[in-house]
Design a protein around this motif. Structure first.
Motif, PDB file in Angstrom:
ATOM      1  N   ASN A  70       0.828  -1.213   0.000  1.00  0.00           N
ATOM      2  CA  ASN A  70       0.000   0.000   0.000  1.00  0.00           C
ATOM      3  C   ASN A  70       0.855   1.252   0.000  1.00  0.00           C
ATOM      4  O   ASN A  70       0.428   2.292  -0.462  1.00  0.00           O
ATOM      5  CB  ASN A  70      -0.907   0.025   1.238  1.00  0.00           C
TER       6      ASN A  70
ATOM      7  N   TRP B 111       2.260   6.041  -3.020  1.00  0.00           N
ATOM      8  CA  TRP B 111       1.225   5.126  -2.536  1.00  0.00           C
ATOM      9  C   TRP B 111       0.680   4.336  -3.702  1.00  0.00           C
ATOM     10  O   TRP B 111       0.890   4.675  -4.860  1.00  0.00           O
ATOM     11  CB  TRP B 111       0.083   5.914  -1.882  1.00  0.00           C
ATOM     12  N   THR B 112      -0.051   3.291  -3.406  1.00  0.00           N
ATOM     13  CA  THR B 112      -0.610   2.450  -4.457  1.00  0.00           C
ATOM     14  C   THR B 112      -2.087   2.182  -4.196  1.00  0.00           C
ATOM     15  O   THR B 112      -2.566   2.295  -3.071  1.00  0.00           O
ATOM     16  CB  THR B 112       0.107   1.092  -4.523  1.00  0.00           C
ATOM     17  N   THR B 113      -2.773   1.833  -5.265  1.00  0.00           N
ATOM     18  CA  THR B 113      -4.143   1.346  -5.155  1.00  0.00           C
ATOM     19  C   THR B 113      -4.232   0.059  -5.955  1.00  0.00           C
ATOM     20  O   THR B 113      -3.497  -0.135  -6.922  1.00  0.00           O
ATOM     21  CB  THR B 113      -5.179   2.354  -5.692  1.00  0.00           C
TER      22      THR B 113
ATOM     23  N   SER C  12       0.013   3.296 -14.041  1.00  0.00           N
ATOM     24  CA  SER C  12      -1.223   2.531 -13.878  1.00  0.00           C
ATOM     25  C   SER C  12      -1.187   1.380 -14.860  1.00  0.00           C
ATOM     26  O   SER C  12      -0.493   1.442 -15.879  1.00  0.00           O
ATOM     27  CB  SER C  12      -2.460   3.408 -14.107  1.00  0.00           C
TER      28      SER C  12
ATOM     29  N   GLU D 281      -7.387  -2.658  -7.378  1.00  0.00           N
ATOM     30  CA  GLU D 281      -8.815  -2.910  -7.492  1.00  0.00           C
ATOM     31  C   GLU D 281      -9.032  -4.098  -8.409  1.00  0.00           C
ATOM     32  O   GLU D 281      -8.497  -4.144  -9.520  1.00  0.00           O
ATOM     33  CB  GLU D 281      -9.489  -1.668  -8.085  1.00  0.00           C
TER      34      GLU D 281
END
Length: 79
Positions: free
Chosen positions: A8, A15-17, A41, A19
């Motif tokens: 994370n 930072w990362t996301t 991304s 999904e």
């Protein structure tokens, strides 16, 4: 193995996301800087693959001899 776990928080101020996109059968990930700029991304086939990509990116940035922040490339150095 550490590279298999999606992080994370990365080195410095990134930072990362992550999904899960079931309609695509893929995992969507982003790397974001402290100004909410998306630096990277992409889509991965698995959470493990997304973790490997993000961790590899972090290793390149963290070990770069260039001290400049890659999110600040808009700064004019011509002064």
């Amino acid at each position: 193995m550490a590279d298999e776990v999606f992080p994370n928080d990365l080195s410095s101020h990134f930072w990362t996301t992550l999904e899960h996109r079931p309609e695509l059968g893929r995992w969507r990930f982003e790397i974001i800087d402290y100004q909410n700029n998306v630096l990277l991304s992409g889509l991965a086939c698995s959470e493990r693959q997304a973790a490997a990509i993000v961790n590899a990116w972090d290793q390149v940035i963290a070990t770069s001899p260039d001290e400049e922040d890659p999110s600040m490339d808009w700064v004019d150095d011509s002064e």
